[in-house]
Structures are given as C-alpha cells and as structure tokens.
Design a protein around this motif. Structure first.
Motif, PDB file in Angstrom:
ATOM      1  N   VAL A 163       7.637  18.833 -43.527  1.00 32.29           N
ATOM      2  CA  VAL A 163       7.342  17.824 -42.501  1.00 32.29           C
ATOM      3  C   VAL A 163       5.842  17.561 -42.365  1.00 32.29           C
ATOM      4  CG1 VAL A 163       9.462  18.180 -41.200  1.00 32.29           C
ATOM      5  CG2 VAL A 163       7.448  19.544 -40.646  1.00 32.29           C
ATOM      6  N   THR A 164       5.070  17.960 -43.379  1.00 29.58           N
ATOM      7  CA  THR A 164       3.638  17.655 -43.380  1.00 29.58           C
ATOM      8  C   THR A 164       3.307  16.529 -44.354  1.00 29.58           C
ATOM      9  OG1 THR A 164       3.089  19.253 -45.129  1.00 29.58           O
ATOM     10  CG2 THR A 164       3.086  20.056 -42.839  1.00 29.58           C
TER      11      THR A 164
ATOM     12  N   SER B 120      16.463  15.290 -36.462  1.00 30.34           N
ATOM     13  CA  SER B 120      15.058  14.930 -36.318  1.00 30.34           C
ATOM     14  C   SER B 120      14.279  16.150 -35.857  1.00 30.34           C
ATOM     15  CB  SER B 120      14.891  13.813 -35.287  1.00 30.34           C
ATOM     16  OG  SER B 120      15.561  12.660 -35.723  1.00 30.34           O
ATOM     17  N   VAL B 121      13.035  16.262 -36.337  1.00 26.50           N
ATOM     18  CA  VAL B 121      12.185  17.393 -35.980  1.00 26.50           C
ATOM     19  C   VAL B 121      10.796  16.898 -35.611  1.00 26.50           C
ATOM     20  CG1 VAL B 121      13.412  19.054 -37.431  1.00 26.50           C
ATOM     21  CG2 VAL B 121      11.507  17.767 -38.390  1.00 26.50           C
ATOM     22  N   THR B 122      10.036  17.748 -34.937  1.00 29.80           N
ATOM     23  CA  THR B 122       8.642  17.449 -34.629  1.00 29.80           C
ATOM     24  C   THR B 122       7.837  17.598 -35.911  1.00 29.80           C
ATOM     25  OG1 THR B 122       8.939  18.308 -32.407  1.00 29.80           O
ATOM     26  CG2 THR B 122       6.676  18.092 -33.188  1.00 29.80           C
ATOM     27  N   THR B 123       6.991  16.631 -36.190  1.00 31.00           N
ATOM     28  CA  THR B 123       6.234  16.652 -37.441  1.00 31.00           C
ATOM     29  C   THR B 123       4.832  17.199 -37.235  1.00 31.00           C
ATOM     30  OG1 THR B 123       5.397  14.427 -37.105  1.00 31.00           O
ATOM     31  CG2 THR B 123       7.478  14.656 -38.282  1.00 31.00           C
ATOM     32  N   ASP B 124       4.192  17.540 -38.343  1.00 29.51           N
ATOM     33  CA  ASP B 124       2.808  17.982 -38.365  1.00 29.51           C
ATOM     34  C   ASP B 124       2.159  17.315 -39.573  1.00 29.51           C
ATOM     35  OD1 ASP B 124       0.425  19.286 -37.969  1.00 29.51           O
ATOM     36  OD2 ASP B 124       1.101  21.159 -38.901  1.00 29.51           O
TER      37      ASP B 124
ATOM     38  N   ALA C 193      10.398  13.276 -41.099  1.00 26.42           N
ATOM     39  CA  ALA C 193      10.673  13.731 -39.734  1.00 26.42           C
ATOM     40  C   ALA C 193      12.103  14.211 -39.560  1.00 26.42           C
ATOM     41  CB  ALA C 193      10.370  12.609 -38.743  1.00 26.42           C
TER      42      ALA C 193
ATOM     43  N   ARG D 257      15.057  17.238 -41.092  1.00 27.23           N
ATOM     44  CA  ARG D 257      15.230  18.471 -41.838  1.00 27.23           C
ATOM     45  C   ARG D 257      16.722  18.753 -41.974  1.00 27.23           C
ATOM     46  NH1 ARG D 257      11.321  22.697 -39.866  1.00 27.23           N
ATOM     47  NH2 ARG D 257       9.989  21.852 -41.462  1.00 27.23           N
TER      48      ARG D 257
END
Length: 109
Positions: free
Chosen positions: A13-14, A37-41, A54, A56
């Motif tokens: 997610v980077t 959906s996940v929090t991205t970095d 975004a 997984r």
C-alpha cells in the motif's frame, strides 16, 4: 491469439496498484479473492503516479459445490398476507414460478 492478462490484488500500500490497463485498483481476475479497503501510506513512487493501492486481500472465498442442473434453484421466504397470516413462499429462480407452501394459522396448519 492474445495472451490473457491476469490481475490480482497487491499487498503493497505504499506503491501504485499493479493492474492491467482498464482494470480498477481493486479489480482482480480471480473470482475467489476477497478484498477490503485499507489506510494507505503512499511512497514517492505513488505520489509521482498520483495513485496508490488502497485494497488488500483479506481472504479467499470457499468453493461451493455446483448444484445439479436437474435441481432447480429455489428461494424461500415468508410474507405477511393481507389477513395478517404468515405465508411461506417458494419461488423457482429459473422459471419465476411462485407457490405458497404453507400458511400459518390456516385450517391446514
């Protein structure tokens, strides 16, 4: 004959998502992949691309045994009749035919 492309979910997610042209970021050609959906970095590469992965993969759908072609697909549900009694209904999904199987509170109950 053109080679069939495969798109699967990416865990990083980077970076931008790894998809084929025309696929969305959460697309997958594997019908058994399950995603959320996940929090991205976002890293530098994602910032330059203007997009980041975004989603997984969270699991895989269980394989369900195929139903016999001879056995129709039927949905069952309960509906309240105008007289207030509950009617148990079966609807054949293949033909659209519906029938009342049982009415609670009727003489046959």
């Amino acid at each position: 004959m053109a080679e069939e492309k495969t798109t699967t979910l990416d865990d990083d997610v980077t970076k931008p998502s790894v998809t084929e042209p025309g696929d969305g970021p959460a697309d997958t050609t594997d019908p058994d992949e399950v995603a959320t959906s996940v929090t991205t970095d976002p890293g530098d590469e994602a910032v330059k691309a203007g997009t980041v992965n975004a989603v997984r993969k969270t699991g895989t759908r269980k394989k369900v045994a195929a139903k016999s072609k001879d056995e129709p697909r039927v949905e069952k549900y309960t509906q309240v009749r105008p007289d207030g009694k509950l009617a148990h209904i079966e609807r054949n999904i293949e033909t659209g035919e519906s029938k009342i199987v049982k009415v609670e509170g009727s003489e046959e109950d």
